[in-house]
Scaffold this motif. Structure first.
Motif, PDB file in Angstrom:
ATOM      1  N   ASP A 156       0.594  -1.357  -0.005  1.00 28.00           N
ATOM      2  CA  ASP A 156      -0.284  -0.018   0.174  1.00 28.00           C
ATOM      3  C   ASP A 156       0.630   1.670   0.271  1.00 28.00           C
ATOM      4  O   ASP A 156       0.480   2.362  -0.871  1.00 28.00           O
ATOM      5  CB  ASP A 156      -0.988   0.281   0.977  1.00 28.00           C
ATOM      6  CG  ASP A 156      -2.041  -0.934   1.550  1.00 28.00           C
ATOM      7  OD1 ASP A 156      -2.846  -1.420   0.252  1.00 28.00           O
ATOM      8  OD2 ASP A 156      -2.481  -1.736   2.416  1.00 28.00           O
ATOM      9  N   GLU A 157       2.144   1.132   0.611  1.00 29.71           N
ATOM     10  CA  GLU A 157       3.103   2.371   0.180  1.00 29.71           C
ATOM     11  C   GLU A 157       3.510   2.690  -0.826  1.00 29.71           C
ATOM     12  O   GLU A 157       4.430   2.132  -1.251  1.00 29.71           O
ATOM     13  CB  GLU A 157       4.113   2.174   1.221  1.00 29.71           C
ATOM     14  CG  GLU A 157       5.244   3.333   2.061  1.00 29.71           C
ATOM     15  CD  GLU A 157       4.554   4.433   1.858  1.00 29.71           C
ATOM     16  OE1 GLU A 157       4.929   5.333   0.832  1.00 29.71           O
ATOM     17  OE2 GLU A 157       3.785   4.771   2.444  1.00 29.71           O
ATOM     18  N   PRO A 158       3.382   4.337  -1.449  1.00 31.00           N
ATOM     19  CA  PRO A 158       3.922   3.954  -2.596  1.00 31.00           C
ATOM     20  C   PRO A 158       4.832   4.274  -2.696  1.00 31.00           C
ATOM     21  O   PRO A 158       5.830   4.007  -3.805  1.00 31.00           O
ATOM     22  CB  PRO A 158       3.236   5.920  -3.121  1.00 31.00           C
ATOM     23  CG  PRO A 158       1.754   5.472  -2.253  1.00 31.00           C
ATOM     24  CD  PRO A 158       2.350   5.237  -0.850  1.00 31.00           C
ATOM     25  N   ASN A 159       6.253   4.625  -1.837  1.00 31.31           N
ATOM     26  CA  ASN A 159       7.108   4.101  -2.018  1.00 31.31           C
ATOM     27  C   ASN A 159       7.907   3.068  -2.176  1.00 31.31           C
ATOM     28  O   ASN A 159       9.209   2.729  -2.638  1.00 31.31           O
ATOM     29  CB  ASN A 159       8.226   5.205  -1.171  1.00 31.31           C
ATOM     30  CG  ASN A 159       7.634   6.886  -1.354  1.00 31.31           C
ATOM     31  OD1 ASN A 159       7.421   7.275  -2.652  1.00 31.31           O
ATOM     32  ND2 ASN A 159       8.420   7.836   0.199  1.00 31.31           N
ATOM     33  N   VAL A 160       7.453   2.280  -1.493  1.00 35.96           N
ATOM     34  CA  VAL A 160       8.008   1.207  -1.664  1.00 35.96           C
ATOM     35  C   VAL A 160       7.641   0.091  -2.237  1.00 35.96           C
ATOM     36  O   VAL A 160       8.286  -0.464  -3.754  1.00 35.96           O
ATOM     37  CB  VAL A 160       7.727   0.190   0.229  1.00 35.96           C
ATOM     38  CG1 VAL A 160       7.491  -1.002   0.265  1.00 35.96           C
ATOM     39  CG2 VAL A 160       7.708   1.293   1.394  1.00 35.96           C
ATOM     40  N   ALA A 161       5.999   0.700  -3.319  1.00 33.20           N
ATOM     41  CA  ALA A 161       5.856   0.363  -4.294  1.00 33.20           C
ATOM     42  C   ALA A 161       6.670   0.074  -6.244  1.00 33.20           C
ATOM     43  O   ALA A 161       7.175  -0.321  -5.976  1.00 33.20           O
ATOM     44  CB  ALA A 161       4.119  -0.133  -4.832  1.00 33.20           C
ATOM     45  N   GLY A 162       7.096   1.702  -5.528  1.00 32.79           N
ATOM     46  CA  GLY A 162       7.742   2.125  -6.591  1.00 32.79           C
ATOM     47  C   GLY A 162       8.889   1.320  -6.781  1.00 32.79           C
ATOM     48  O   GLY A 162      10.130   0.800  -7.764  1.00 32.79           O
TER      49      GLY A 162
END
Length: 327
Positions: A156-162
């Motif tokens: 769910d965390e955008p930076n981790v997903a990136g």
């Protein structure tokens, strides 16, 4: 009924029956003249009740409360057991994914196995920073692609997903797994899979994106369709026109449609398809279609704009007059 016979009938060992008696769970109703425990049918029934509740995952303390507390609510117990079981299943599935990921690597020494285990633990950490660092430092030797994909699909965390998408680009073999994920029932997983596919170049990812332009979710269709346009392989005009009509990234869709009409698609076909959507459309849709017509080349789009200058909706008329090219 003596304890040995009860053990044979119930399948509960004599030692466990004595333990139940110590805890007050099952107390023999009487004693024989010789002082031996004497179990009556009601005692045997209680033993079966104890075993039934234990088989559902209750502790002995919880079993005693369920049987003896008059205020104990069975529905609350069932809900609690269902939640506990779901959590256990989730933990078991996560362990199974880790084991499969390790087996997938075919690792033959403990250093690499332990490195992979450490990476998998970091990817499932509750700390977002630790998950991000794990994704950024993942290497082909210690990062099973399937584990990276599953982590991305549930992130769910955008930076981790990136960071996970970046790791999958480097992995080089993620497209088949992402293409499979793009067909799952969970819309969030499909969305994340398609977004990752848009960042991976090559014919395999393009083929997967072509499938996703038919996805029932607007945002997924938009991501797939617009990326295909950027790759010079636009989807059928109806896909982009549908985005314009629905107001889903409509400005980007209109730009992509104009580019396609200049290069890949017959401009008249595109213009007539847009014009057909004007019939019975609400003002918002008519305004978006008018804006899109202004981006298109060719006489058909200009003729439509000339007619829209007199539209009953003032904003449509002004937009058409502004976008109409001098003859």
């Amino acid at each position: 009924m003596r304890i040995g016979e009860v053990a044979r009938r119930s399948g509960v060992s004599a030692r466990m029956l004595r333990h139940y008696e110590t805890l007050g769970l099952v107390t023999p109703t009487g004693r024989t003249s010789s002082g031996y425990r004497d179990y009556l049918p009601a005692d045997l029934a209680r033993i079966f009740h104890v075993e039934s509740l234990r088989s559902m995952g209750l502790s002995l303390r919880e079993v005693g409360r369920a049987l003896d507390d008059p205020d104990f609510a069975p529905d609350a117990l069932v809900t609690q057991l269902a939640e506990r079981t779901a959590a256990q299943i989730a933990e078991g599935e996560q362990l199974l994914r880790r084991l499969n990921a390790i087996a997938e690597r075919g690792l033959d020494d403990w250093d690499n196995v332990l490195s992979t285990i450490a990476l998998l633990e970091a990817l499932s950490s509750p700390n977002a920073g630790r998950r991000q660092r794990a994704a950024l430092t993942a290497t082909g030797r210690t990062a099973p692609t399937s584990a990276l994909v599953e982590s991305l699909l549930h992130e769910d965390e955008p930076n981790v997903a990136g960071a996970l998408r970046w790791a999958l680009v480097r992995a080089g073999d993620a497209v088949p797994l992402l293409a499979e994920a793009a067909r799952r029932s969970d819309v969030r997983e499909r969305t994340r899979a398609v977004l990752a596919l848009t960042e991976i170049a090559g014919p395999a990812s393009t083929a997967a994106l072509t499938v996703s332009v038919s996805d029932p979710n607007h945002e997924i269709r938009a991501s797939a369709a617009l990326e295909l346009c950027r790759r010079g392989q636009p989807p059928p005009p109806d896909v982009l026109i549908g985005l314009i009509v629905d107001g889903i990234r409509d400005v980007d869709a209109a730009d992509a449609l104009a580019v396609a009409a200049n290069s890949e698609l017959p401009e008249q076909t595109v213009a007539f398809a847009l014009i057909a959507k004007l019939s019975d459309a609400n003002p918002g849709v008519r305004r978006r279609i008018t804006q899109a017509l202004g981006e298109l080349p060719g006489a058909a789009a200009q003729a439509a704009l000339a007619a829209l200058v007199d539209d009953e909706d003032e904003q449509v008329a002004r937009t058409a007059a502004y976008l109409r090219r001098p003859s």
